[in-house]
Every structure is written in C-alpha cells, then in structure tokens.
Scaffold this motif. Structure first.
Motif, PDB file in Angstrom:
ATOM      1  N   PHE A  69       0.853  -1.184   0.000  1.00  0.00           N
ATOM      2  CA  PHE A  69       0.000   0.000   0.000  1.00  0.00           C
ATOM      3  C   PHE A  69       0.887   1.232   0.000  1.00  0.00           C
ATOM      4  N   GLU A  70       0.647   2.109  -0.967  1.00  0.00           N
ATOM      5  CA  GLU A  70       1.439   3.328  -1.150  1.00  0.00           C
ATOM      6  C   GLU A  70       2.929   3.004  -1.245  1.00  0.00           C
ATOM      7  N   GLY A  71       3.233   1.918  -1.971  1.00  0.00           N
ATOM      8  CA  GLY A  71       4.614   1.539  -2.229  1.00  0.00           C
ATOM      9  C   GLY A  71       5.332   0.859  -1.077  1.00  0.00           C
ATOM     10  N   GLU A  90      -2.218  -1.408  -7.126  1.00  0.00           N
ATOM     11  CA  GLU A  90      -2.651  -1.733  -8.487  1.00  0.00           C
ATOM     12  C   GLU A  90      -4.097  -2.216  -8.563  1.00  0.00           C
ATOM     13  N   ASN A  91      -4.567  -2.913  -7.521  1.00  0.00           N
ATOM     14  CA  ASN A  91      -5.919  -3.458  -7.553  1.00  0.00           C
ATOM     15  C   ASN A  91      -6.437  -3.589  -6.131  1.00  0.00           C
ATOM     16  N   SER A  92      -7.273  -2.657  -5.731  1.00  0.00           N
ATOM     17  CA  SER A  92      -7.831  -2.678  -4.382  1.00  0.00           C
ATOM     18  C   SER A  92      -9.259  -3.217  -4.361  1.00  0.00           C
ATOM     19  N   ARG A  93      -9.663  -3.856  -5.451  1.00  0.00           N
ATOM     20  CA  ARG A  93     -11.031  -4.356  -5.542  1.00  0.00           C
ATOM     21  C   ARG A  93     -11.259  -5.514  -4.575  1.00  0.00           C
TER      22      ARG A  93
END
Length: 79
Positions: free
Chosen positions: A13-15, A60-63
């Motif tokens: 998250f946030e790199g 990239e994908n928080s779904r």
C-alpha cells in the motif's frame, strides 16, 4: 473449498509493505484470497518467493470481490 490452501497474506500500500499488517488467508482458484481482516473480503493475490506468502497489491488493484458482488459463492468461485 477443499482445494483452498492456508497462506499468509501481505499487503502493498502506497509503495510499502508493512509486515505488521500480515493476515492469514485461504488461497482460492483464480489467484484470489479469502481473508478476514476488518471484515470478510476476497482480493486478487500474487505469489512471492515464499510459497506460503502471497501479496495483495492495493496500489494496483484494491477491488474487494465480495463487496457488492452478489452471493458470496459467486464472488469466490467466479471472479
């Protein structure tokens, strides 16, 4: 879900990867993981060098495949 494998899930998250946020999960078909971290959720995961640790890349994908997806079994098996 007899083919589900227990794994450790780590999050990007946030790199940043914070190992303090690691959670247990069940690896599902289609590179998805079922977790219970602040509620039930299904996320897409990527394998790491450790076969027991998988990465959820929220950058990239928080779904969450359970959220607003209809029946739980559809979200787990059909996504």
């Amino acid at each position: 879900m007899k083919n589900a494998k227990r794994i450790t899930v780590t999050y990007l998250f946030e790199g940043k990867i914070l190992t303090s946020e690691n959670t247990p999960g069940l690896l599902l078909s289609g590179n998805k993981v079922f977790i219970n971290h602040e509620g039930l959720a299904v996320y897409q995961v990527t394998p790491t060098n450790d076969p027991n640790v998988y990465l959820v890349n929220l950058d990239e994908n928080s779904r969450d495949y359970l959220k607003n997806s209809g029946p739980v079994m559809e979200a787990i098996g059909a996504c």
